[in-house]
Enzyme design. Structure first.
Site, PDB file in Angstrom:
ATOM      1  N   GLU A   1       5.094 -12.417  13.604  1.00 27.58           N
ATOM      2  CA  GLU A   1       3.970 -12.674  12.688  1.00 27.58           C
ATOM      3  C   GLU A   1       4.540 -13.102  11.344  1.00 27.58           C
ATOM      4  O   GLU A   1       5.757 -13.058  11.130  1.00 27.58           O
ATOM      5  CB  GLU A   1       3.068 -11.439  12.572  1.00 27.58           C
ATOM      6  CG  GLU A   1       2.342 -11.141  13.874  1.00 27.58           C
ATOM      7  CD  GLU A   1       1.248 -10.091  13.748  1.00 27.58           C
ATOM      8  OE1 GLU A   1       0.900  -9.705  12.626  1.00 27.58           O
ATOM      9  OE2 GLU A   1       0.762  -9.638  14.797  1.00 27.58           O
TER      10      GLU A   1
ATOM     11  N   ALA B   1      -5.372   6.722  11.988  1.00 29.02           N
ATOM     12  CA  ALA B   1      -4.722   7.667  11.072  1.00 29.02           C
ATOM     13  C   ALA B   1      -5.248   9.080  11.324  1.00 29.02           C
ATOM     14  O   ALA B   1      -4.473  10.032  11.504  1.00 29.02           O
ATOM     15  CB  ALA B   1      -4.954   7.259   9.619  1.00 29.02           C
TER      16      ALA B   1
ATOM     17  N   GLY C   1     -10.310   7.030  12.918  1.00 34.05           N
ATOM     18  CA  GLY C   1      -9.510   5.873  13.331  1.00 34.05           C
ATOM     19  C   GLY C   1      -8.107   6.355  13.686  1.00 34.05           C
ATOM     20  O   GLY C   1      -7.871   7.556  13.883  1.00 34.05           O
TER      21      GLY C   1
ATOM     22  N   ARG D   1       0.711  -6.779   1.990  1.00 37.32           N
ATOM     23  CA  ARG D   1       1.182  -6.076   3.184  1.00 37.32           C
ATOM     24  C   ARG D   1       1.826  -7.029   4.188  1.00 37.32           C
ATOM     25  O   ARG D   1       1.272  -8.097   4.481  1.00 37.32           O
ATOM     26  CB  ARG D   1      -0.010  -5.393   3.853  1.00 37.32           C
ATOM     27  CG  ARG D   1       0.305  -4.694   5.151  1.00 37.32           C
ATOM     28  CD  ARG D   1      -0.943  -4.025   5.682  1.00 37.32           C
ATOM     29  NE  ARG D   1      -1.967  -4.993   5.961  1.00 37.32           N
ATOM     30  CZ  ARG D   1      -2.223  -5.498   7.161  1.00 37.32           C
ATOM     31  NH1 ARG D   1      -1.533  -5.090   8.208  1.00 37.32           N
ATOM     32  NH2 ARG D   1      -3.191  -6.374   7.332  1.00 37.32           N
TER      33      ARG D   1
ATOM     34  N   HIS E   1      -9.688  -8.427   4.164  1.00 36.34           N
ATOM     35  CA  HIS E   1      -9.141  -7.846   5.397  1.00 36.34           C
ATOM     36  C   HIS E   1      -8.563  -6.457   5.195  1.00 36.34           C
ATOM     37  O   HIS E   1      -8.880  -5.534   5.945  1.00 36.34           O
ATOM     38  CB  HIS E   1      -8.059  -8.803   5.902  1.00 36.34           C
ATOM     39  CG  HIS E   1      -7.399  -8.397   7.182  1.00 36.34           C
ATOM     40  ND1 HIS E   1      -8.118  -8.146   8.341  1.00 36.34           N
ATOM     41  CD2 HIS E   1      -6.093  -8.223   7.514  1.00 36.34           C
ATOM     42  CE1 HIS E   1      -7.276  -7.823   9.326  1.00 36.34           C
ATOM     43  NE2 HIS E   1      -6.045  -7.845   8.846  1.00 36.34           N
TER      44      HIS E   1
ATOM     45  N   ARG F   1       1.181 -13.697   4.014  1.00 34.01           N
ATOM     46  CA  ARG F   1      -0.274 -13.931   4.061  1.00 34.01           C
ATOM     47  C   ARG F   1      -0.854 -14.489   2.781  1.00 34.01           C
ATOM     48  O   ARG F   1      -1.751 -15.316   2.810  1.00 34.01           O
ATOM     49  CB  ARG F   1      -0.983 -12.614   4.350  1.00 34.01           C
ATOM     50  CG  ARG F   1      -0.888 -12.298   5.773  1.00 34.01           C
ATOM     51  CD  ARG F   1      -1.884 -11.303   6.195  1.00 34.01           C
ATOM     52  NE  ARG F   1      -1.627 -11.154   7.614  1.00 34.01           N
ATOM     53  CZ  ARG F   1      -1.953 -10.107   8.329  1.00 34.01           C
ATOM     54  NH1 ARG F   1      -2.584  -9.109   7.757  1.00 34.01           N
ATOM     55  NH2 ARG F   1      -1.684 -10.053   9.596  1.00 34.01           N
TER      56      ARG F   1
ATOM     57  N   HIS G   1      -7.124 -12.069   4.853  1.00 30.94           N
ATOM     58  CA  HIS G   1      -6.444 -12.611   6.034  1.00 30.94           C
ATOM     59  C   HIS G   1      -6.703 -14.109   6.061  1.00 30.94           C
ATOM     60  O   HIS G   1      -7.841 -14.543   5.917  1.00 30.94           O
ATOM     61  CB  HIS G   1      -6.970 -11.952   7.310  1.00 30.94           C
ATOM     62  CG  HIS G   1      -6.110 -12.203   8.500  1.00 30.94           C
ATOM     63  ND1 HIS G   1      -5.979 -13.442   9.076  1.00 30.94           N
ATOM     64  CD2 HIS G   1      -5.299 -11.387   9.214  1.00 30.94           C
ATOM     65  CE1 HIS G   1      -5.137 -13.375  10.097  1.00 30.94           C
ATOM     66  NE2 HIS G   1      -4.698 -12.126  10.194  1.00 30.94           N
TER      67      HIS G   1
ATOM     68  N   ALA H   1      -8.152  -4.010  15.207  1.00 32.29           N
ATOM     69  CA  ALA H   1      -6.811  -4.551  14.932  1.00 32.29           C
ATOM     70  C   ALA H   1      -6.295  -5.302  16.147  1.00 32.29           C
ATOM     71  O   ALA H   1      -6.353  -4.804  17.264  1.00 32.29           O
ATOM     72  CB  ALA H   1      -5.868  -3.423  14.555  1.00 32.29           C
ATOM     73  N   GLN H   2      -5.782  -6.492  15.914  1.00 29.75           N
ATOM     74  CA  GLN H   2      -5.334  -7.319  17.043  1.00 29.75           C
ATOM     75  C   GLN H   2      -3.819  -7.328  17.179  1.00 29.75           C
ATOM     76  O   GLN H   2      -3.255  -6.911  18.177  1.00 29.75           O
ATOM     77  CB  GLN H   2      -5.829  -8.755  16.858  1.00 29.75           C
ATOM     78  CG  GLN H   2      -7.316  -8.901  16.957  1.00 29.75           C
ATOM     79  CD  GLN H   2      -7.773 -10.349  16.798  1.00 29.75           C
ATOM     80  OE1 GLN H   2      -6.973 -11.265  16.733  1.00 29.75           O
ATOM     81  NE2 GLN H   2      -9.071 -10.532  16.724  1.00 29.75           N
ATOM     82  N   GLY H   3      -3.154  -7.820  16.142  1.00 29.54           N
ATOM     83  CA  GLY H   3      -1.740  -8.197  16.234  1.00 29.54           C
ATOM     84  C   GLY H   3      -0.861  -7.126  16.829  1.00 29.54           C
ATOM     85  O   GLY H   3      -0.130  -7.352  17.793  1.00 29.54           O
TER      86      GLY H   3
HETATM   87  C1  SIN Z   1      -3.378 -10.108  12.873  1.00 28.41           C
HETATM   88  O1  SIN Z   1      -3.278  -9.906  14.071  1.00 28.41           O
HETATM   89  O2  SIN Z   1      -3.193 -11.200  12.341  1.00 28.41           O
HETATM   90  C2  SIN Z   1      -3.777  -8.970  11.993  1.00 28.41           C
HETATM   91  C3  SIN Z   1      -2.761  -7.930  12.018  1.00 28.41           C
HETATM   92  C4  SIN Z   1      -2.695  -7.297  10.676  1.00 28.41           C
HETATM   93  O3  SIN Z   1      -3.615  -7.422   9.874  1.00 28.41           O
HETATM   94  O4  SIN Z   1      -1.655  -6.698  10.392  1.00 28.41           O
END
Ligand code: SIN
Length: 483
Positions: free
Chosen positions: A109, A11, A9, A362, A327, A270, A224, A41-43
């Site tokens: 975020e 890392a 991945g 996190r 998550h 979160r 999440h 991973a999206q954000g």
């Molecule tokens: C998200 O896009 O909500 C996830 C990103 C993350 O877990 O840091």
């Protein structure tokens, strides 16, 4: 000797690239970047890039989200590295989204005080970064992949690492090396509902525990808040927090925007959002994300748009049903600032490691930052300490070597029992909200499973750590010890 990285991945790939031109062997089960959490991973990647931001402000937000358990030195180190990480990724071919003035487009975020999340191809950041790094690695002669190989045990002599046993092409082989770096990802697949791939059950933790490495903060699994609540898939589709950053909000089936009175509202940390949703669901309500006000949805959030379409949902018209889902594992193998574990020669990077950055909760998008930064830091330390490799590629047949150690991870993964009973125990008793009696029950039920199943051993370690922490802190919520 040539270092061996387990996992491909972000890392593992970052470390391999940062080590160049020093040779490195990357052990991967499915092929570079395949079936990793990084791809999903999206954000994006949190870094203090904006003119209204600074590493110190990023550090403050990280510390606040981490609920008193972050290591302030680690937080300062990673947040300072944010801009260098983005620059390095760009030098490796990643194309972060920029506006017409050439500035990075930054998203907001949860629990970030400013826009700080850089992304690539909108919400496809993980996939786009992985693609760029895989491409770069393929053109880097010092990086070699051993594909179709599964790490089954770490070898030590005295206290020091002397090799890694892998199962490859049906044979157990010993890779002789004095440096093994675990970059194996998280443990979300121990729960019934997770955003993680099925292989993310904590194999790296099992390998490290097999040689007595110190593990830390195992009780902290982040749920999440907004995975799409659809039953059909192994991996729950994620609805990125970035949607809430752009104005989407949570509602229950009574039409109440129930986050309105909570400090931080829909962008609270979160753990706060996940437990507010949990309370709604526990009182018999359903929860959805209202993203109908977001414009240019498919351009800005192509991954979420695709995931919704696969479920027959149109974010412009439909409310998106959501629920908290396992998550990200904040705990892991304890490492120092460069990724060294307590076992000489064993290193860890990415989600499997516990660096002290995340504490009890996190901050969103700090994980891609940490994964890549750890690669850079570990490469610096390995380059300082490393001798020139004596033999180029460390593949040997175990038949010619000392007796093989017992496998920590089974030689034949198909021989493992059905994970459903284990996942049911973890979900029921070691889920988002926990209690002493539930955790004791989990330990009682996991013990017999753990005799044969390393996944249950990891579950047992997590449940035991959760029992020992008699307080609610960050992502670890104990209904019998609310504060
Ligand atoms: C998200 O896009 O909500 C996830 C990103 C993350 O877990 O840091």
């Amino acid at each position: 000797m040539v270092p061996v990285i387990v996992g491909s991945g972000l890392a593992g790939l970052s470390l391999a690239l940062a080590l160049a031109p020093r040779p490195v062997l990357v052990v991967t089960t499915q092929g570079p970047g395949q079936t990793t959490s990084s791809v999903l991973a999206q954000g994006g990647l949190a870094a203090a890039l904006g003119t209204d931001d600074s590493p110190a402000q990023h550090a403050n937000d990280t510390l606040r989200a981490g609920a008193g358990l972050c290591d302030p030195e680690a937080v300062a180190r990673f947040t300072r590295l944010g801009p260098r990480v983005v620059q390095t990724l760009e030098s490796w071919g990643a194309r972060f989204d920029r506006d017409s003035y050439g500035q990075h487009v930054l998203s907001l975020e949860g629990a970030h005080s400013v826009r700080r999340v850089a992304h690539v191809r909108g919400d496809s950041t993980g996939a786009a970064l992985t693609e760029a790094l895989v491409h770069r690695a393929a053109a880097t002669p010092s990086v070699r992949f051993l594909t179709g190989a599964r790490a089954v045990a770490i070898r030590t002599e005295g206290e020091h690492v002397t090799g890694l046993d892998v199962l490859h092409e049906g044979r157990r082989q010993r890779l002789g090396t004095d440096t093994v770096i675990l970059a194996t990802g998280g443990a979300g697949a121990l729960w019934e509902s997770t955003t993680n791939p099925a292989g993310s059950w904590g194999a790296g933790l099992a390998l490290a525990a097999g040689v007595g490495a110190v593990l830390r903060n195992l009780e902290f699994m982040q749920f999440h808040p907004t995975a799409l609540a659809v039953p059909r898939r192994a991996e729950r589709p994620l609805i990125s927090e970035a949607l809430r950053g752009e104005g989407a909000f949570l509602v229950n089936n009574l039409g109440e925007a129930f986050m309105a009175d909570v400090p931080g509202r829909d962008l609270a940390p979160r753990d706060v959002v996940a437990s507010a949703i949990h309370r709604q669901i526990h009182s018999g309500r359903r929860v959805a994300l209202d993203a109908r006000g977001l414009t240019d949805f498919a351009q800005r959030f192509p991954t979420v748009a695709r995931l919704c379409a696969e479920e027959g949902l149109d974010p412009a018209r439909d409310l998106l049903p959501v629920e908290p889902t396992a998550h990200y594992h904040m705990g892991g193998i304890e490492v120092d600032g460069a990724g060294r574990t307590s076992v000489p020669g064993l290193w860890a990077c990415g989600e499997v490691a516990c660096t002290g950055l995340h504490g009890a909760n996190r901050l969103a998008s700090n994980s891609l930052l940490e994964a890549v930064a750890m690669g850079l830091l570990a490469a610096d330390a390995l380059s300082e300490s490393g001798n020139a490799p004596s033999a180029p590629w460390p593949v040997e047949d175990s038949a010619t070597e000392a007796p093989a150690p017992e496998s920590t991870v089974p030689d034949d993964p198909t021989s493992l029992p059905d994970p459903a009973p284990l996942q049911a125990i973890m979900t029921r008793h070691v889920g988002l909200v926990r209690s002493e009696s539930g955790l004791r029950e989990a330990i009682r039920l996991l013990q017999p499973l753990a005799i044969q199943d390393p996944r249950a051993q990891v579950g047992l370690l997590i449940a035991t750590a959760a029992l020992a922490r008699r307080e609610s802190r960050g992502a670890h919520i104990r209904e019998d010890a609310p504060v």
